[in-house]
Write an enzyme that holds these catalytic residues in place. Structure first.
Site, PDB file in Angstrom:
ATOM      1  CB  SER A 157      -0.965  -0.042   1.187  1.00 31.51           C
ATOM      2  OG  SER A 157      -1.901   0.997   1.123  1.00 31.51           O
ATOM      3  CG  ASP A 213      -2.474   4.281  -1.461  1.00 33.28           C
ATOM      4  OD1 ASP A 213      -3.193   4.164  -2.468  1.00 33.28           O
ATOM      5  OD2 ASP A 213      -2.560   3.496  -0.489  1.00 33.28           O
ATOM      6  CG  ASP A 217      -2.822  -0.338  -2.381  1.00 32.02           C
ATOM      7  OD1 ASP A 217      -2.896   0.844  -1.977  1.00 32.02           O
ATOM      8  OD2 ASP A 217      -3.455  -1.271  -1.850  1.00 32.02           O
ATOM      9  CG  ASP A 230      -6.016   1.106  -0.763  1.00 36.37           C
ATOM     10  OD1 ASP A 230      -5.160   2.010  -0.665  1.00 36.37           O
ATOM     11  OD2 ASP A 230      -6.036   0.113  -0.006  1.00 36.37           O
TER      12      ASP A 230
END
Length: 445
Positions: free
Chosen positions: A101, A240, A242, A244
């Site tokens: 993430s 960010d 990833d 999400d």
């Protein structure tokens, strides 16, 4: 086992009692594949972000899944919410994301999705953990899982994101800067906004495996602020690593956080007559969000900090909208998990409906000053529940007379008590926070 982080040296992080190493990832792939196979022949989608260790862990997961007899569909670098969506689209039994993430490149981790694009059922997670304690065996060669690659995954996800706004929507005339954090959105996010008519300048979209989240993206907004001002753009959008999470920057360079974005989406949904129920935030959501929604007659509930708790509360209440200050926003009427691109599109639709710029639209919510002080403690003491601490918190809460709040919580990863105070007056809030932190420190001494 919903999201675990580890370093490539095998030291940074654990799942249960298991050290996380490439060997462990091989065993985890096998255990997951064996658990999924109990439901019959299965397919598992595997995606990743752009950090360099993803290549290694993709390979060992693939080998473990194949050894258990599960077919594997490789997606390559794709946002986490894309894997959730594509797992449903391809009618796979599960999806796996290799990502840490918003963390630095030397961390990595794994997240599982069910065939419905949601977290795995608890009973299935337990089966996987039990299998991790058994010897690894390989199925007969004729039953080994096959591995293939989906080449049109990006295009499918781009169309899915675009479908979250009404057909015919155009953002022509809007100039935006998109910061991809050198992460998983680097291919898809610019295309989504361009194909909907916006003029797009792209930032941090040259991943090299080491630069993900490095002085860019939603964890470091400074470069985006500067670029928005230089480009004279209408706004900036930061994801960010990833994809999400999303934060924004208005045309003046001011940061617009997840609480404010959540408010803009909720207000627009109410005005369009599409809001079902209320909004879920977290214990850390700004009091200004709660009061602004209250003024609109929109119910608001707080969950524990963490996207899984927000989602659980939404499902329990059958509500559609929730999120965190960090920019992890869940729009259940469009997606099964937090999706930065879809959340960003909902904000742009809200601005379009009102004919406002972001700087003007955000004025509908006034953020309260919020001060956070960390106090370290030792041993097995429970300073949060100490009578002196509870009494002091009660006194401060009374003094703020409904225009502020106090939150004390222990960190889940460090021996720290997080003392948070927010209210109308920043100087008073800081005094209260320092006062409570001293009392907690005295109790811990």
């Amino acid at each position: 086992m919903s999201k675990k982080y580890f370093g490539t040296d095998g030291i940074r992080g654990r799942v249960g009692e298991y050290p996380i190493t490439p060997d462990f990832m091989l065993k985890l792939g096998w255990a997951a594949g064996k658990a999924f196979r109990r439901q019959g022949i299965c397919r598992v989608l595997v995606g990743k972000d752009t950090r360099i260790s993803g290549y290694m862990f993709e390979s060992v997961l693939e080998a473990g899944l194949s050894a258990a007899g599960a077919d594997v569909l490789l997606l390559g670098p794709m946002p986490t919410p894309a894997i959730a969506y594509l797992t449903r689209t391809f009618h796979a039994e599960a999806g796996i994301v290799i990502s840490a993430s918003h963390n630095p490149h030397y961390d990595n981790g794994i997240k599982f999705f069910s065939g419905q694009g949601t977290k795995l059922p608890d009973e299935l997670e337990l089966i996987i953990e039990e299998l991790l304690d058994t010897p690894m065996t390989v199925v007969d060669s004729a039953q080994l899982g096959k591995v293939s690659r989906i080449n049109d995954a990006a295009g499918r996800y781009i169309e899915f994101c675009k479908s979250s706004v009404p057909t015919g929507t155009s953002f022509a005339g809007l100039k935006i800067v998109v910061d991809c954090a050198h992460g998983a959105t680097y291919k898809v996010a610019p295309s989504v906004f361009r194909e909907l008519g916006a003029e797009v300048a792209v930032l941090a979209a040259q991943p090299n495996g080491l630069n993900i989240n490095d002085r860019c993206g939603s964890t470091d907004i400074v470069a985006l602020q500067a670029e928005v001002l230089m480009q004279r753009a209408d706004l900036g959008i930061a994801f960010d690593g990833d994809g999400d999470r999303v934060l924004m920057v208005d045309h003046t360079g001011a940061v617009v956080d997840g609480d404010e974005l959540l408010f803009l989406i909720a207000r627009d949904m109410q005005e369009q007559g599409s809001l079902q129920g209320g909004v879920v935030g977290t214990l850390m959501s700004n009091l200004g969000l709660e009061l602004a929604l209250q003024d609109l007659g929109i119910p608001f509930e707080r969950a524990k900090v963490g996207d899984r708790y927000v989602m659980a509360e939404l499902l329990t209440r059958n509500w559609q909208l929730g999120g965190e200050s960090s920019g992890h926003i869940v729009c259940c009427h469009h997606a099964t998990t937090g999706d930065g691109i879809i959340a960003g599109l909902q904000v742009l639709m809200a601005l379009k409906h009102r004919g406002q710029r972001l700087a003007e639209a955000r004025q509908g919510m006034r953020k309260f000053p919020q001060v956070l002080v960390n106090v370290r403690y030792a041993g097995d003491k429970d300073p949060v529940g100490h009578p002196a601490v509870l009494e002091a918190c009660e006194r401060v809460t009374e003094q703020m007379a409904g225009r502020g709040r106090v939150l004390l919580r222990k960190s889940g990863t460090e021996p720290l008590v997080r003392v948070m105070v927010e209210g109308d007056d920043e100087s008073q809030v800081r005094l209260h926070a320092d006062h409570l932190a001293k009392i907690v420190a005295d109790v811990c001494a």
